[in-house]
Each structure stands twice: as C-alpha cells, then as structure tokens.
Design a protein around this motif. Structure first.
Motif, PDB file in Angstrom:
ATOM      1  N   GLU A 287      39.324  25.960  38.566  1.00 19.59           N
ATOM      2  CA  GLU A 287      40.740  26.329  38.569  1.00 19.59           C
ATOM      3  C   GLU A 287      40.910  27.815  38.862  1.00 19.59           C
ATOM      4  O   GLU A 287      41.897  28.234  39.461  1.00 19.59           O
ATOM      5  CB  GLU A 287      41.381  26.022  37.209  1.00 19.59           C
ATOM      6  N   ALA A 288      39.917  28.613  38.433  1.00 16.03           N
ATOM      7  CA  ALA A 288      40.024  30.063  38.568  1.00 16.03           C
ATOM      8  C   ALA A 288      39.377  30.597  39.838  1.00 16.03           C
ATOM      9  O   ALA A 288      39.813  31.611  40.385  1.00 16.03           O
ATOM     10  CB  ALA A 288      39.395  30.742  37.352  1.00 16.03           C
ATOM     11  N   LEU A 289      38.312  29.929  40.312  1.00 20.25           N
ATOM     12  CA  LEU A 289      37.570  30.392  41.491  1.00 20.25           C
ATOM     13  C   LEU A 289      37.536  29.305  42.539  1.00 20.25           C
ATOM     14  O   LEU A 289      37.505  28.113  42.220  1.00 20.25           O
ATOM     15  CB  LEU A 289      36.134  30.761  41.105  1.00 20.25           C
ATOM     16  N   SER A 290      37.503  29.714  43.780  1.00 19.42           N
ATOM     17  CA  SER A 290      37.386  28.754  44.867  1.00 19.42           C
ATOM     18  C   SER A 290      36.726  29.433  46.056  1.00 19.42           C
ATOM     19  O   SER A 290      36.565  30.665  46.085  1.00 19.42           O
ATOM     20  CB  SER A 290      38.761  28.200  45.267  1.00 19.42           C
ATOM     21  N   GLY A 291      36.351  28.644  47.037  1.00 26.00           N
ATOM     22  CA  GLY A 291      35.798  29.179  48.269  1.00 26.00           C
ATOM     23  C   GLY A 291      34.550  30.009  48.067  1.00 26.00           C
ATOM     24  O   GLY A 291      33.648  29.660  47.287  1.00 26.00           O
ATOM     25  N   ALA A 292      34.507  31.158  48.715  1.00 28.20           N
ATOM     26  CA  ALA A 292      33.316  32.004  48.690  1.00 28.20           C
ATOM     27  C   ALA A 292      33.006  32.531  47.294  1.00 28.20           C
ATOM     28  O   ALA A 292      31.847  32.830  46.982  1.00 28.20           O
ATOM     29  CB  ALA A 292      33.497  33.160  49.667  1.00 28.20           C
ATOM     30  N   ALA A 293      34.026  32.645  46.461  1.00 34.13           N
ATOM     31  CA  ALA A 293      33.795  33.166  45.108  1.00 34.13           C
ATOM     32  C   ALA A 293      32.843  32.288  44.321  1.00 34.13           C
ATOM     33  O   ALA A 293      32.123  32.774  43.426  1.00 34.13           O
ATOM     34  CB  ALA A 293      35.118  33.300  44.371  1.00 34.13           C
ATOM     35  N   LEU A 294      32.793  31.007  44.653  1.00 31.25           N
ATOM     36  CA  LEU A 294      31.893  30.107  43.932  1.00 31.25           C
ATOM     37  C   LEU A 294      30.437  30.261  44.369  1.00 31.25           C
ATOM     38  O   LEU A 294      29.541  29.655  43.773  1.00 31.25           O
ATOM     39  CB  LEU A 294      32.357  28.658  44.126  1.00 31.25           C
ATOM     40  N   ASP A 295      30.200  31.061  45.402  1.00 38.12           N
ATOM     41  CA  ASP A 295      28.821  31.379  45.810  1.00 38.12           C
ATOM     42  C   ASP A 295      28.355  32.697  45.216  1.00 38.12           C
ATOM     43  O   ASP A 295      27.208  33.101  45.412  1.00 38.12           O
ATOM     44  CB  ASP A 295      28.731  31.442  47.336  1.00 38.12           C
ATOM     45  N   ASP A 296      29.246  33.364  44.499  1.00 34.06           N
ATOM     46  CA  ASP A 296      28.939  34.672  43.912  1.00 34.06           C
ATOM     47  C   ASP A 296      28.580  34.479  42.441  1.00 34.06           C
ATOM     48  O   ASP A 296      29.452  34.254  41.598  1.00 34.06           O
ATOM     49  CB  ASP A 296      30.152  35.589  44.060  1.00 34.06           C
ATOM     50  N   THR A 297      27.288  34.529  42.102  1.00 38.06           N
ATOM     51  CA  THR A 297      26.871  34.276  40.714  1.00 38.06           C
ATOM     52  C   THR A 297      27.443  35.317  39.759  1.00 38.06           C
ATOM     53  O   THR A 297      27.737  35.011  38.606  1.00 38.06           O
ATOM     54  CB  THR A 297      25.337  34.255  40.609  1.00 38.06           C
ATOM     55  N   GLY A 298      27.622  36.541  40.243  1.00 38.68           N
ATOM     56  CA  GLY A 298      28.227  37.558  39.385  1.00 38.68           C
ATOM     57  C   GLY A 298      29.659  37.231  39.058  1.00 38.68           C
ATOM     58  O   GLY A 298      30.104  37.377  37.910  1.00 38.68           O
ATOM     59  N   ALA A 299      30.423  36.762  40.050  1.00 37.64           N
ATOM     60  CA  ALA A 299      31.822  36.382  39.819  1.00 37.64           C
ATOM     61  C   ALA A 299      31.912  35.189  38.880  1.00 37.64           C
ATOM     62  O   ALA A 299      32.798  35.120  38.014  1.00 37.64           O
ATOM     63  CB  ALA A 299      32.495  36.062  41.155  1.00 37.64           C
ATOM     64  N   ILE A 300      30.994  34.243  39.029  1.00 32.80           N
ATOM     65  CA  ILE A 300      30.976  33.085  38.130  1.00 32.80           C
ATOM     66  C   ILE A 300      30.724  33.534  36.697  1.00 32.80           C
ATOM     67  O   ILE A 300      31.430  33.109  35.767  1.00 32.80           O
ATOM     68  CB  ILE A 300      29.919  32.067  38.585  1.00 32.80           C
ATOM     69  N   ALA A 301      29.729  34.386  36.498  1.00 33.36           N
ATOM     70  CA  ALA A 301      29.408  34.854  35.147  1.00 33.36           C
ATOM     71  C   ALA A 301      30.581  35.602  34.533  1.00 33.36           C
ATOM     72  O   ALA A 301      30.923  35.408  33.361  1.00 33.36           O
ATOM     73  CB  ALA A 301      28.157  35.733  35.183  1.00 33.36           C
ATOM     74  N   ARG A 302      31.219  36.475  35.312  1.00 35.27           N
ATOM     75  CA  ARG A 302      32.363  37.240  34.802  1.00 35.27           C
ATOM     76  C   ARG A 302      33.514  36.312  34.423  1.00 35.27           C
ATOM     77  O   ARG A 302      34.170  36.501  33.390  1.00 35.27           O
ATOM     78  CB  ARG A 302      32.831  38.253  35.850  1.00 35.27           C
TER      79      ARG A 302
END
Length: 416
Positions: A314-329
C-alpha cells in the motif's frame, strides 16, 4: 410522627446511576430511578458480552494516567473508589473477580448479567423504585422534573436529583446525548460530545479493503504527533476494517487521534516489525533473492507476509519495491493518513459533556444547587480496559454521597 425521608430522583439506570442509588438507599433515602429504556443496565450487559471488564489492576498512578488531561478532575473520586474498592464492591454482591494476564479484572463467570441481577436485588430490597420508559425532558416552571412516558407526560418532585444520563454513543441502548441542550439551557457548561474509543477512517485501496477488512493487525507500534509536537507511541494490535482501523491500539491513543483530526486529516506511523531494527531488516533483505519472488524473499528473510506485506505494498510500488533500504525504512515507519473518526453512534463511548468547572467537589452543579451529575455524561474519556466502568462507578458513588451531604445541610438550614 417522624418526617418522611427525603426523595431523590436518579435519572439514568446505568452503572453510575445505579451506584448513586445504592449509596442513597443504604442511607435510608427514598430513591426513584428513572430510565428511558424498558430495562436498566442495557449498555452494561452489552459491554459484558465478551467478558465484563470491571477495572484494571495496575499501579494507581499509571491507572490515573489513562484518563489523560482529565486525570486531575477524576483523581479524588477514583481515589475513594479505586480498582481494589471495585473488586470489594463486586464481592459484596456475591461476585468473585480475577485478574487476567493483561491486568484487566473480570467477574469469575465473565458475564455482566449475574452482577446486574444481584445489584438490582439489593436495590429493590433497600426500597429503590425503578421507573422504566421514562424519558427525562427537563423541568417545569415550578422546578418539578418532567418525563415523557407511554402514558403521556408525568412530573416528579425531588429534594435532590442525580443525573447519570450517559454519553452520546449507542443510541439504541438509550444514550443519545439529547440531555445536552436541556442542561445548556439550564445554565450548565456542556462541552460538545465527540466519539471516543472508536474507529478512524483510512482510504484503503479497493484490493486491500476487500482482502483484509476484518483481519487483525498484531504486534505493531503506532506513533502519532500531537498538535504541540509531542510524539505519542503505543504497541499492541488493532483491527483493519473496510473504513480504516479500530481496536485496542487505536483506542489507547484515541484522545490524541481525536485532537489530531479535529482540523483535517492527520498522519500516523506504523512500525510493522518493532522487534527488529531498520539496520537488521536492511541487512537481512540485502541477500540476493535470485529467482525468488519479492513476496517469497520477504517471507523467507524477515518473515513478512499476509496483512503486513499488503500494507507495505500500500505504501510502496514500482521501483521502490526493489530498494531494500526503502523497504526497511517503510517497515519501520509506514505512514497512513487518517481522515476522520467514525460516527458517534458507532463509538464505544464519548468525550465531552458537563464540564467539571461548573461542578463543585461533590459533583453538584453550581448553576443549579441540588443537581448532581455522574458517569459518562461528565467531560472526560478513557480507553477501554476497565477505566470507563471504574470512573462511572466512582463518580456515581461520589454524586450519591454528594446528594446525601446536600440533603443533610439543607435540613440543618431548615431547622435553624
């Protein structure tokens, strides 16, 4: 010939009203309880369907802190009728209690009906008269109480009156807040009624709403910043609904949430994995996932699945889901926009009501001497967990004692 005992009208047959009637009748006062519904104690019975939470066994200072900005006003009443006193009172009715693992106190049988039956039996033995289907509408020109009944309007003249009319939630059980304009017209200071212990609306995606409405969200930490900039944080669980979120964690921060959305949408922050740090999550997710799907990778590496995984999407989509740092944050600080509280009639309880500033230390109205107020119709609120019922019982007891004091001092003045 001895004089007839003074007459006190108690209006409202919930816990606060029944407690006031108990105190008064045990002192030999003639008590009449007026209830707008066909029977008394309906909200008490409803609250006890899943186990009647009478009070909470915790340190007194922690207990009082649950009442937020109202704790100072309630402190003297709860000090005289605290959790220990509530348990002793129940024991006096033949109802044993126990402390659950969370500190909540329940009757041994868990249900409200046996306690209410024993309580009503004691009141009736003490001569208390119950008048169901009597809806209070105010006073007539001579000061007599007015009621609407199935047989038409009736009046009742009392030497003192205790109002315990409840808040504005669960109107089908008799608490609709219709008393507020009547008291405001009589000169009492009444704060507007607002929902408390209620759900809050969030604009879920259609997929998330259809898939997860009704699912619990467990072991999360919720933070919200109040208008003064202070961050409030609690850990626990809540329930996803089609409209948003509700449940214990939401109720625990309800006062802050209510203030935050008073002027528009507000943001809450969820820590979906409070037992692990952002660095730990990032390190675990940094391992190459190879041919595994993101869902499988998240589940295998950090145990993320189901409703928490869906919230991440719900919060992340697209390229952001390939960013492990963004997922952790995001897992540690997932923002959700809260739009508004759900309607007042869906709330477990309400905030607002008769302000303490217009009452004396015995809960008597300074604008209308001889009129006492108790229970949820007073301007306070608290989360669920036994705090609501304890304060209703404590203020009901205080109002009953206050009416006794008023009657005794009035009699002394008449003698002089």
């Amino acid at each position: 010939m001895s004089a007839a005992p003074p007459r006190v009208a108690v209006i409202g047959g919930g816990p606060a009203g029944l407690m006031a009637a108990d105190v008064l009748s045990q002192a030999g006062v003639a008590v009449a309880v007026f209830e707008r519904m066909p029977t008394v104690g309906r909200k008490l019975l409803m609250a006890g369907r899943g186990g009647l939470n009478l009070t909470h066994a915790e340190d007194p200072s922690t207990f009082l802190a649950r009442y937020g900005r109202h704790h100072g006003a309630l402190a003297p009443f709860i000090a005289r009728f605290d959790a220990t006193a509530v348990r002793a009172w129940a024991a006096g009715l033949g109802i044993d209690t126990f402390v659950g693992s969370s500190g909540k106190v329940f009757p041994v049988g868990m249900k409200a009906a046996p306690l209410l039956r024993a309580w009503l039996a004691r009141l009736q033995a003490a001569g208390v008269h119950l008048h169901p289907r009597h809806r209070w509408t105010g006073w007539d020109a001579d000061g007599a109480l007015r009621f609407d009944t199935p047989a038409g309007p009736v009046g009742y003249r009392a030497d003192a009156t205790v109002l315990a009319l409840g808040g504005g939630s669960w109107a089908r059980l008799g608490t609709d807040g219709s008393w507020a304009p009547v008291l405001a017209d009589a000169g009492l200071d009444v704060a507007p009624l607002t929902p408390s212990n209620c759900g809050y609306e969030i604009a879920w995606s259609a997929h998330f709403r259809e898939r997860f409405a009704g699912e619990p969200l467990k072991a999360v930490r919720l933070s919200i910043t109040d208008p003064a900039g202070q961050v409030h944080t609690r850990q626990g669980e809540c329930l996803v609904t089609a409209a948003g979120l509700q449940g214990p964690l939401i109720y625990a921060l309800g006062a802050v949430l209510r203030e935050a959305v008073a002027t528009g949408p507000a943001t809450i922050v969820l820590d979906l994995m409070p037992e692990r740090s952002e660095a730990q999550l990032a390190a675990a997710l940094a391992t190459p996932r190879g041919a595994r799907s993101l869902s499988n990778h998240l589940q295998r590496r950090i145990g993320l699945k189901g409703i928490k995984a869906a919230l991440l999407r719900e919060a992340l989509s697209g390229a952001a889901l390939d960013d492990t740092g963004a997922i952790a944050r995001t897992l540690k600080a997932l923002p959700l926009q809260v739009l508004r509280a759900r309607p007042i009639d869906e709330a477990i309880s309400t905030a607002g009501g008769v302000r303490f500033a217009g009452l004396d230390h015995r809960l008597m109205s300074t604008a209308r001497p001889g009129l006492f107020c108790a229970g949820e119709m007073l301007d306070w609120d608290a989360p669920t967990g036994g705090y609501l019922l304890t304060a209703c019982l404590a203020t009901g007891r205080a109002a009953g004692a206050g009416a006794l004091h008023w009657l005794s001092t009035r009699q002394e003045r008449n003698i002089c």
